[in-house]
Structure formats: C-alpha cells, structure tokens
Design an enzyme around this catalytic site. Structure first.
Site, PDB file in Angstrom:
ATOM      1  NE  ARG A 186      -7.041   4.683   4.869  1.00  0.00           N
ATOM      2  CZ  ARG A 186      -6.019   4.976   5.671  1.00  0.00           C
ATOM      3  NH1 ARG A 186      -6.172   4.979   6.966  1.00  0.00           N
ATOM      4  NH2 ARG A 186      -4.845   5.271   5.185  1.00  0.00           N
TER       5      ARG A 186
ATOM      6  CB  ILE B 126       6.566   6.484  14.802  1.00  0.00           C
ATOM      7  CG1 ILE B 126       7.674   5.437  14.596  1.00  0.00           C
ATOM      8  CG2 ILE B 126       6.396   7.380  13.573  1.00  0.00           C
ATOM      9  CD1 ILE B 126       9.020   5.968  14.161  1.00  0.00           C
TER      10      ILE B 126
ATOM     11  CE  LYS C 179      -1.924   1.970   3.964  1.00  0.00           C
ATOM     12  NZ  LYS C 179      -1.613   3.376   3.928  1.00  0.00           N
ATOM     13  CG  ASN C 180       2.404   2.727   3.619  1.00  0.00           C
ATOM     14  OD1 ASN C 180       1.226   3.065   3.451  1.00  0.00           O
ATOM     15  ND2 ASN C 180       2.915   2.499   4.819  1.00  0.00           N
TER      16      ASN C 180
ATOM     17  CG  ASP D 145       2.346   1.432   9.532  1.00  0.00           C
ATOM     18  OD1 ASP D 145       2.058   2.296  10.379  1.00  0.00           O
ATOM     19  OD2 ASP D 145       2.491   1.690   8.320  1.00  0.00           O
TER      20      ASP D 145
ATOM     21  NE  ARG E 105       0.530  12.131   6.878  1.00  0.00           N
ATOM     22  CZ  ARG E 105       0.692  13.329   7.405  1.00  0.00           C
ATOM     23  NH1 ARG E 105      -0.347  14.043   7.757  1.00  0.00           N
ATOM     24  NH2 ARG E 105       1.882  13.819   7.584  1.00  0.00           N
TER      25      ARG E 105
ATOM     26  NE  ARG F 163       0.158  10.461  10.138  1.00  0.00           N
ATOM     27  CZ  ARG F 163      -0.158   9.338   9.501  1.00  0.00           C
ATOM     28  NH1 ARG F 163      -1.349   8.816   9.667  1.00  0.00           N
ATOM     29  NH2 ARG F 163       0.704   8.736   8.715  1.00  0.00           N
ATOM     30  N   PRO F 164       2.225  16.555  11.359  1.00  0.00           N
ATOM     31  CG  PRO F 164       4.130  17.343  12.460  1.00  0.00           C
ATOM     32  CD  PRO F 164       3.054  16.295  12.540  1.00  0.00           C
ATOM     33  CB  ILE F 165       2.999  18.493   5.946  1.00  0.00           C
ATOM     34  CG1 ILE F 165       2.223  19.817   5.996  1.00  0.00           C
ATOM     35  CG2 ILE F 165       2.059  17.308   5.880  1.00  0.00           C
ATOM     36  CD1 ILE F 165       1.570  20.168   4.671  1.00  0.00           C
ATOM     37  CG  ASP F 166       7.434  20.209  10.425  1.00  0.00           C
ATOM     38  OD1 ASP F 166       6.661  19.244  10.569  1.00  0.00           O
ATOM     39  OD2 ASP F 166       8.567  20.248  10.942  1.00  0.00           O
ATOM     40  CD  GLN F 167      11.347  18.433   9.209  1.00  0.00           C
ATOM     41  OE1 GLN F 167      12.434  18.411   8.627  1.00  0.00           O
ATOM     42  NE2 GLN F 167      11.036  19.368  10.092  1.00  0.00           N
TER      43      GLN F 167
ATOM     44  CB  CYS G 134      -4.466   6.340  10.411  1.00  0.00           C
ATOM     45  SG  CYS G 134      -5.086   4.814   9.712  1.00  0.00           S
TER      46      CYS G 134
HETATM   47  C1  UD1 Z   1       4.252   6.730   6.577  1.00  0.00           C
HETATM   48  C2  UD1 Z   1       3.324   5.579   6.325  1.00  0.00           C
HETATM   49  C3  UD1 Z   1       2.651   5.138   7.622  1.00  0.00           C
HETATM   50  C4  UD1 Z   1       3.704   4.835   8.683  1.00  0.00           C
HETATM   51  C5  UD1 Z   1       4.666   5.996   8.844  1.00  0.00           C
HETATM   52  C6  UD1 Z   1       5.821   5.690   9.776  1.00  0.00           C
HETATM   53  C7  UD1 Z   1       2.597   5.995   4.073  1.00  0.00           C
HETATM   54  C8  UD1 Z   1       1.490   6.385   3.171  1.00  0.00           C
HETATM   55  N1  UD1 Z   1       2.312   6.000   5.376  1.00  0.00           N
HETATM   56  O1  UD1 Z   1       3.459   7.810   7.053  1.00  0.00           O
HETATM   57  O2  UD1 Z   1       1.886   3.969   7.333  1.00  0.00           O
HETATM   58  O3  UD1 Z   1       3.056   4.605   9.904  1.00  0.00           O
HETATM   59  O4  UD1 Z   1       5.229   6.349   7.551  1.00  0.00           O
HETATM   60  O5  UD1 Z   1       6.533   4.603   9.297  1.00  0.00           O
HETATM   61  O6  UD1 Z   1       3.674   5.629   3.651  1.00  0.00           O
HETATM   62  N2  UD1 Z   1       6.767  14.250  10.999  1.00  0.00           N
HETATM   63  C9  UD1 Z   1       6.959  15.581  11.309  1.00  0.00           C
HETATM   64  N3  UD1 Z   1       6.952  16.489  10.296  1.00  0.00           N
HETATM   65  C10 UD1 Z   1       6.755  16.132   8.997  1.00  0.00           C
HETATM   66  C11 UD1 Z   1       6.561  14.771   8.691  1.00  0.00           C
HETATM   67  C12 UD1 Z   1       6.571  13.851   9.723  1.00  0.00           C
HETATM   68  O7  UD1 Z   1       7.142  15.945  12.473  1.00  0.00           O
HETATM   69  O8  UD1 Z   1       6.750  16.997   8.125  1.00  0.00           O
HETATM   70  C13 UD1 Z   1       6.782  13.249  12.084  1.00  0.00           C
HETATM   71  C14 UD1 Z   1       5.418  12.555  12.242  1.00  0.00           C
HETATM   72  O9  UD1 Z   1       4.574  13.299  13.063  1.00  0.00           O
HETATM   73  C15 UD1 Z   1       5.813  11.229  12.836  1.00  0.00           C
HETATM   74  C16 UD1 Z   1       7.178  10.955  12.197  1.00  0.00           C
HETATM   75  O10 UD1 Z   1       7.652  12.198  11.713  1.00  0.00           O
HETATM   76  O11 UD1 Z   1       5.993  11.371  14.229  1.00  0.00           O
HETATM   77  C17 UD1 Z   1       7.147   9.954  11.067  1.00  0.00           C
HETATM   78  O12 UD1 Z   1       6.170  10.347  10.119  1.00  0.00           O
HETATM   79  P1  UD1 Z   1       6.285   9.985   8.584  1.00  0.00           P
HETATM   80  O13 UD1 Z   1       7.416   9.026   8.373  1.00  0.00           O
HETATM   81  O14 UD1 Z   1       6.306  11.245   7.801  1.00  0.00           O
HETATM   82  O15 UD1 Z   1       4.939   9.233   8.336  1.00  0.00           O
HETATM   83  P2  UD1 Z   1       4.042   9.284   7.045  1.00  0.00           P
HETATM   84  O16 UD1 Z   1       4.885   9.467   5.827  1.00  0.00           O
HETATM   85  O17 UD1 Z   1       2.902  10.198   7.280  1.00  0.00           O
END
Ligand code: UD1
Length: 446
Positions: free
Chosen positions: A416, A346, A39-40, A324, A110, A139-143, A134
């Site tokens: 999903r 995480i 899926k991912n 996961d 997501r 779940r920020p997107i700042d990075q 989920c």
């Molecule tokens: C992906 C997977 C999800 C899995 C997760 C961790 C997909 C579609 N989903 O989610 O199934 O549980 O990886 O292996 O592939 N973070 C920040 N800022 C950011 C981005 C992330 O602080 O801009 C933090 C998140 O809050 C979290 C950590 O980084 O604590 C890891 O998140 P991330 O690896 O980005 O998860 P996803 O890509 O959303």
C-alpha cells in the site's frame, strides 16, 4: 476513460494475501537507494485535482497500491487519467459529474476521506462512504465534519455514508480540538473556493499539509501559514490546472535509514528533504547511528563495533517523532543495549507488531500505549504476519537483521505504501524475494 500507459495494479486482498516476502537476514546493506514521492501527500493531491478547471500533471507520484486505488476512484467518477511516465500522471477531472464515492472504493484506504473535502469544494456536496485504512484503533472523522460545518455545510451519517451539503460555502474560523492531518487537509480543500476568509487554528503541520497547500496555491488558491498552527485561506472564484511535483516520502526515507542502521550497513538515501527527517535523525544519532546530511540525500552508517544504545521515544504530531516511524524504530531498539520505552502519542492500538517481533526473539511488553523493549543480542528468522503498513515495514527490518530466514505474510499492507520494496532492498544487497503462491488462481490487474 482510463488510459494507462503503465500498468499499475490494484491488489485485491484475496489475491495478494498469497504473496509473501522471504528474507534471509545478516547482510550489511550497502549502496544507494532513491526515495519515491510521499504517499500521504500524493493520496491528498490526486483527489484535489477535482478542484481544478483544467488538467493537472502530477509528478513524483509513488507507484504503490494506495495510488492505484485513488486513480481508480477518480477514473470511475469520470476523470481522464494518463500516465505520462512511471511517476507522472495527467488528470483531467472535467468529465466528473458524480459527487458520490461508494463503499467498495473507500474501504481499502483511509485517504478516501479526502474525496469529502475535494467534492465539497467542487460541487458544494459530497457523499462518501466512511473510510477504511490501517487498523490502528478508533479513527473518528468528527474534526473533519466540524470543519465542514463551520463553513456552512450540513453533515449527516446514514447507512455508512457521510452526506455533506452546503448551499453556500462561507469562510469561517475553524478551531480543531485535536491536531489532525486529514481534517486540516480536508478543510483546506473545502475552503479554497468558499467565499471570504477561513482561519484554521490548531492546524496540523506535517510536511504533506504544506505540500497540499503548495499544490493548491500553484492552482491559484490563496493559502498562507501552512506548516504553522494557523492557516489562512482566502477563497478564490476558480482554480486552474497545474503541474506539480510531490515531495519525497519522509517515512519511506526513515524506513531505509533504519534498514541501513539495523544491518550495520552504509547507505546513501537519495531524493529526501533532510529537514523533514530531523526527528528521525535525532533519535538515530541518540541510538548510536551516524547520519551525514547533504542537500538532497543522507548517508546512514554504523561504525565497527559500535553498540546500539537504548532510548525513550514518544510519538507526536510534526515536528515530533512521527507515529508512522514508531514500529520501524522499535525493530532497531530490539537490538539496543538496555531498556527502551516507546510511548504512542497518536493512535490507541499501534503495537500489534510486538507479538510478531517476539516470535523473532524480541523482548517487548506492551501496556496500553506504552511498550517496554529489553534489548536482545540477536533476532532469529520466523514466519510472521504484517498486521498493517508500518508494522509490515518493521518486520522487514527485523528480518534483514535476523539470523536465518523470515517469511512475512499479508504483504499487501506493505505494498500500500512502499514502492518496489523488495527491488530497492535487493539493490542494496539484501537477500529478499517475493514468493507468489497459486498465481493461476488469482488475478490482481485493475
Ligand atoms: C495521517 C496519515 C497517517 C499518520 C497520521 C498521523 C495520511 C493519509 N495518513 O492520518 O499515515 O499516521 O496522519 O500522523 O496522511 N482524530 C480525531 N478526530 C478526527 C480526526 C483525527 O479524533 O476527526 C484523531 C485520530 O484518532 C488520531 C489523531 O487525531 O488519534 C491524529 O489523526 P490524523 O492526523 O487525522 O490522522 P490521519 O489524517 O487519519
């Protein structure tokens, strides 16, 4: 044009919320099960076809509702989507003119955030509603945005939409403050056609990050180092269409491994990459489960009278134990002798399933990101609710082992990410049925 030879459905929340799993536990699972595409990986690879000049053929795509949502978004944007068979999709994004993905489409998953990187790479701009998915805590997107900014893009958030625009995308050094799968994949997509060299440091190393890099390289990109902390991307002028097969789903495989273990069964799990399963195999063996590894399959079985042993687990970025798989392994530890401790490394809020498992007789206490599980002799069937995708999987596993009948609500979360879970489990002998109520009142077709 959205031509579907196979009828893949996008479940609407209000309709599929009426579907339930009914499980009568106590059957030792036996036989073989084949794992679907990841899926991912697939939810990232499909949007990445926006970067190709020609049509792409993507094989081993899982038949799950998240994929139906992604193909629907692409189709609504003007892409031609054609299912060549049940798991192979031909996508031609030549006709896509819009760089906007509205809220109605993104709120369900997501992974819609991948349209940011894909459209930025294609059009030099993207306007995408903030993603759903989920509910595991913040779940920020700042990075993601930090990475786009490093490549020269302006990023703003207004009215729930992320606006990203770059006059010229230029290769640069991107250092991530945290290890993010989504940000790593998004920046790879934005950087493949940027001028010059992009170096991503503190990159995520998950198998689907590597799969994405392999897909982009098969289209003519120049990416090195995926699977390590440092990924180097040299921009190329154009990417061609490609034929690519998605890797098997590590988490689906892990879930069936636990299904075999928790029912004390004997199951051969086919179409896996055993290397991707190492952190899961290590923990299962620690608990007392036997795992035999072959080239593309694993056999999971439990010797007669073997008791499950308690253990401690902390979820971490790859190659650590995957978050996961945390709810699923917790279901197994509920039946282990002694006290197990699970630390979620995480996400902030990934123990919502604990209350549901406790309704089935589990003994779990949660304090922030730590769960203490006191093993019990047996679980008992109960009506429970899937609170998210992997939590739902954990309840299915608990139901398979429990005495009596378990009724799981809100299984749209499970659908999903798991292709035909009830069919695959039934093939292993499980007593599981899909119960639909008031079907005439609902319609879930695309
Ligand atoms: C992906 C997977 C999800 C899995 C997760 C961790 C997909 C579609 N989903 O989610 O199934 O549980 O990886 O292996 O592939 N973070 C920040 N800022 C950011 C981005 C992330 O602080 O801009 C933090 C998140 O809050 C979290 C950590 O980084 O604590 C890891 O998140 P991330 O690896 O980005 O998860 P996803 O890509 O959303």
């Amino acid at each position: 044009m959205h031509r579907l030879c196979y009828n893949i459905e996008v479940p609407k929340k209000e309709s599929v919320a009426l579907e339930k799993f009914l499980i009568t536990g106590g059957v030792k699972l036996k036989g073989e099960v084949t794992i679907s595409g990841a899926k991912n990986a697939a939810v990232a690879i499909l949007p990445a076809t926006l970067l190709a000049d020609g049509p792409c053929v993507i094989e081993n795509v899982p038949n799950i509702s998240d994929i139906a949502v992604i193909t629907r978004i692409l189709s609504d944007m003007g892409a031609e989507i054609r299912y060549l068979d049940k798991t192979t999709i031909e996508i031609n994004t030549a006709g896509v003119a819009s760089h906007i993905v509205p809220y109605e489409m993104t709120k369900q998953l997501r992974a819609s955030s991948y349209f940011m990187g894909a459209m930025l790479g294609r059009f030099g701009k993207a306007k995408v509603s903030l993603p759903g998915g989920c509910d595991l805590g913040a779940r920020p997107i700042d990075q993601h945005l930090k990475g786009f900014s490093c490549l020269g893009a302006d990023c703003t958030i207004e009215h729930g939409m992320v606006n990203i625009e770059a006059r010229n995308l230029t290769g640069s050094q991107v250092y991530f403050d945290c290890n993010s799968v989504g940000a790593t994949i998004n920046v790879m997509m934005a950087a493949v056609k940027a001028s010059g060299l992009t170096v991503i440091e503190n990159a995520a190393k998950e198998p689907h990050v590597v799969d994405m890099a392999n897909f982009l390289n098969s289209m003519g990109a120049d990416i090195m180092g995926a699977g390590t902390d440092v990924i180097k991307i040299r921009g190329v002028g154009r990417l061609r269409g490609a034929c690519y097969s998605v890797i098997p789903d590590q988490i689906e495989a892990g879930t069936y491994m636990v299904a075999a273990a928790i029912t004390r069964g004997d199951v051969l799990i086919r179409n896996v990459i055993p290397k991707h399963l190492e952190p899961i195999i290590t923990k299962l063996e620690r608990i007392g489960v036997c795992v035999d590894q072959f080239d593309e399959s694993v056999r999971v079985w439990v010797p007669d009278r073997r008791k499950f042993e308690c253990t401690s687990i902390k979820t971490m970025a790859h190659p650590g134990f995957p978050t996961d798989m945390q709810p699923q392994i917790a279901a197994l530890l509920c039946l282990a002798e002694g006290t197990s401790i699970i630390t979620e490394g995480i996400f902030d809020n990934r123990f919502k399933y604990a209350d549901e498992l406790m309704r089935m007789g589990a003994d779990i206490s949660v304090d922030g990101k730590v769960a203490v599980i006191q093993g019990v002799e047996a679980l008992t069937g109960a009506p429970v609710r899937a609170t998210d995708l992997r939590a739902g999987a954990a309840l299915v596993l608990a139901g398979l082992a429990a005495r009596g009948c378990t009724e799981i609500e809100d299984i749209y979360h499970i659908q999903r990410g798991y292709e035909d879970m009830e069919g695959k489990l039934r093939g292993l002998g499980a007593r599981i049925a899909l119960k639909r109520s008031a079907v005439s009142m609902v319609s879930s077709a695309v």
